[in-house]
Scaffold this active site. Sequence first.
Site, PDB file in Angstrom:
ATOM      1  CE  LYS A  97     -23.477  25.910 -24.313  1.00 51.18           C
ATOM      2  NZ  LYS A  97     -22.524  25.171 -23.203  1.00 51.18           N
ATOM      3  CB  CYS A 118      12.653  18.915 -41.130  1.00 52.68           C
ATOM      4  SG  CYS A 118      12.088  19.833 -42.102  1.00 52.68           S
ATOM      5  CG  ASP A 175      -2.010  -1.078   1.088  1.00 54.11           C
ATOM      6  OD1 ASP A 175      -2.161  -1.861   0.109  1.00 54.11           O
ATOM      7  OD2 ASP A 175      -2.769  -1.174   2.230  1.00 54.11           O
ATOM      8  CG  ASP A 203      -0.706   5.144  -0.300  1.00 53.62           C
ATOM      9  OD1 ASP A 203      -1.847   4.953  -0.990  1.00 53.62           O
ATOM     10  OD2 ASP A 203      -0.817   4.681   0.999  1.00 53.62           O
TER      11      ASP A 203
END
Length: 777
Positions: free
Chosen positions: A125, A428, A42, A46
């Site tokens: 909205k 390039c 654990d 974590d």
Amino acid sequence: MSDKAVDKLTPKQAAAELERLASDIARHDKLYHGKDAPLISDAEYDKLRVRNAAIEARFPDLVREDSPALSVGSAPAEKFGKVRHAVPMLSLDNAFDPADAHAFVAKVQRFLNLDGSPVITAEPKIDGLSASLRYENGKFVQGATRGDGREGEDVTANLRTIADIPHVIKGAPAVLEVRGEVYMEKAAFAKMNAALEKDGKQTYVNPRNSAAGALRQLDAKITATRPLRFFAHGWGELSEPLAETQFDSVQRLADLGFPLAGIKRAQNAEELLAIYESILAGREKLAYEIDGVVYKVDSLSLQQRLGFVSRSPRWAIAHKFAAEQQTTILEGIDIQVGRTGALTPVGRLKPVFVGGVTVTNVTLHNSDYIRGVGADGGPIRGGKDLRIGDTVIVQRAGDVIPQIVDVLLEKRTKGARKYQFPERCPVCDSHVARELEPGEEGVIARCTGGLNCPAQAVERLIHFVARRAMDIEGLGSKQIEEFYELGWVKEPADIFKLADHRNELMTRDGYGEKSVANLLASIDARREPEFSRFLYALGIRDIGETTAGVIARRFESWAAFVDAMQAAVKAKPGEAYEALERVNGVGDGARAALIAAAPELKGPAGDLFASGEAPKVKGVTAKAWQGLTDAFGSLAEAVAAIKAAAKQAPGDDYLELARIDGVGPVAADHLVDFFAEKHNVDALKRLLKNVTPKDQPRAATSSKVSGLTIVFTGTLEKTTRDEAKARAISLGAKVSGSVSKKTDLVVAGPGAGSKLAEAEKHGVKVIDEDAWIALST
């Protein structure tokens, strides 16, 4: 890199590390929660999450869609199924000020040829996540996200956990698809974030992101713990109409048990704006977030007449609230090279929270924009240039891309540096050419390296697999870059040969047997793409989704389209004709007149030049002749150039492509240029050995005009030409911008001119508006 301190990571290293952490944490989640077989302690687990959170905090713009911070536990299901929307879930065009609202109403009136303003509804909205709910015989059977508008994800189990969504309804049509927004109330969001913070977990940025993350949990039990709500605002597929108007239809949804955010009717633009101001004034008191007001034409019959354009309806618009602004520092300018070679400068900002998100980058468009010059040559930002180190004002309205709106000169330091636009491609090192193109904003700088430029090759491949193109799940920009560097994928055809590298792929970090199998299955699933998606995916300049759709409907099969392109290549204009096109003062009409008169024009030894006067050609002005003389050196050389141009004028097969309504000459040029290049044709042949585009289904095949090529000309009095064109397309017809021997029908109103004469010349049937209305109803 996994041991490198977070504050020492470069952005590229951070992106790679977040990708690794997302993969590792997902794998450990699955082992721990799904199989009860953890491989690490654990404490070690974590540490992975803490590192992920620290990197995301330092680089908020790099937060991934699959970020471990946006999910809890493992997925009980492998992935969401796909849902094809019977009726596309379209986005809305935006309005940002009163003038835009007035323009919307005027445009509707003009399109429909109405004497007065139509009734229009207005509703808040909701700043949430779009979802559709399908009911069959009153039972909720399927729920989906919007996705790309055509195809979403099946989140039925998750939507069932939302209390606002009824599982059974009475009195509804046999098939009812309700559409609305999944959202989270502000108070509930704050409470949830406080609990996450108390537990030491990553918090969410805003309610919308939180709602989206919750709805897309693969474990519905997790979704059930989140305080999600739902508002209905419309519908998709119906077995029978809900009512005759938008207002009455959503009221019926309310009667069926679906919550509404509220809806009002307005008689004109002034009333709409009054409703907008009222909603804006009460915005802060609402329990949920809104980011504007949606206007919709109330009459459903008028909505049907208005139809759609591109990816949005003509009958609706979202009036967004004014942009939020913040001040920050322009810390640098980087250059991105796109798939067409365009060099786009991107401003690096000191991170600033604005409009609901943390903004770290902003597009600076081109060198003129940086200098303070707009696309029309006029000043922007008061003519103030942008310098590295400047204090700038940034704004972002809703989902609009962030932009710099001003520079605070009073805060400009002596160390602020002017930006020198590169003369060589940063990827390039090829020469950078500058060109002004129709439809582009200002002068565009392009790398001349073509596909020899890795940036262009990679960007084209990324575009090819993108969601709106071929939509190959599990194959994103990071994977494309990796496979390109390995030499496995250099062109689209190579994507469909990735199975040849199966064993090598499984040895790479982040890939296991299952993930490789899923990736290869996703690729195989796209071997028979839709015609329009495939064409758009090729990345041809100016061939966007809308134009690709127009072309697919026009030609219906890929084979027919390729035949037409080969014919158009043979009929393309020559260099002499293109030279004539570039002459200042010679428009389309004058050029056509010169080409038609070319056989009669005298050469350098002819007596027409004894007086030094130009030949008399109807439609060609003295100014045009002056432009020709300036361009070619003398009157005699101008006439010689016209004669040469006449011999190299575009043929019918090329012109037919440019005449297609919705394509036009610019897109036609780029299509022909693409198919004229041997390396493009060869690459396409290799791709088509692995991919077979599906035929485009014919629309409304039972109509009397389906399959016909129609031209509208003159003034239509009972409708408008725009509405007539939209109606013709909806009935399966093909609309062209000019008449040729391939035209089947001309609809002529008063004032029809040259197109009517062309119809008579080619023996094309001509009808009036009344006959068209009878034919199309």
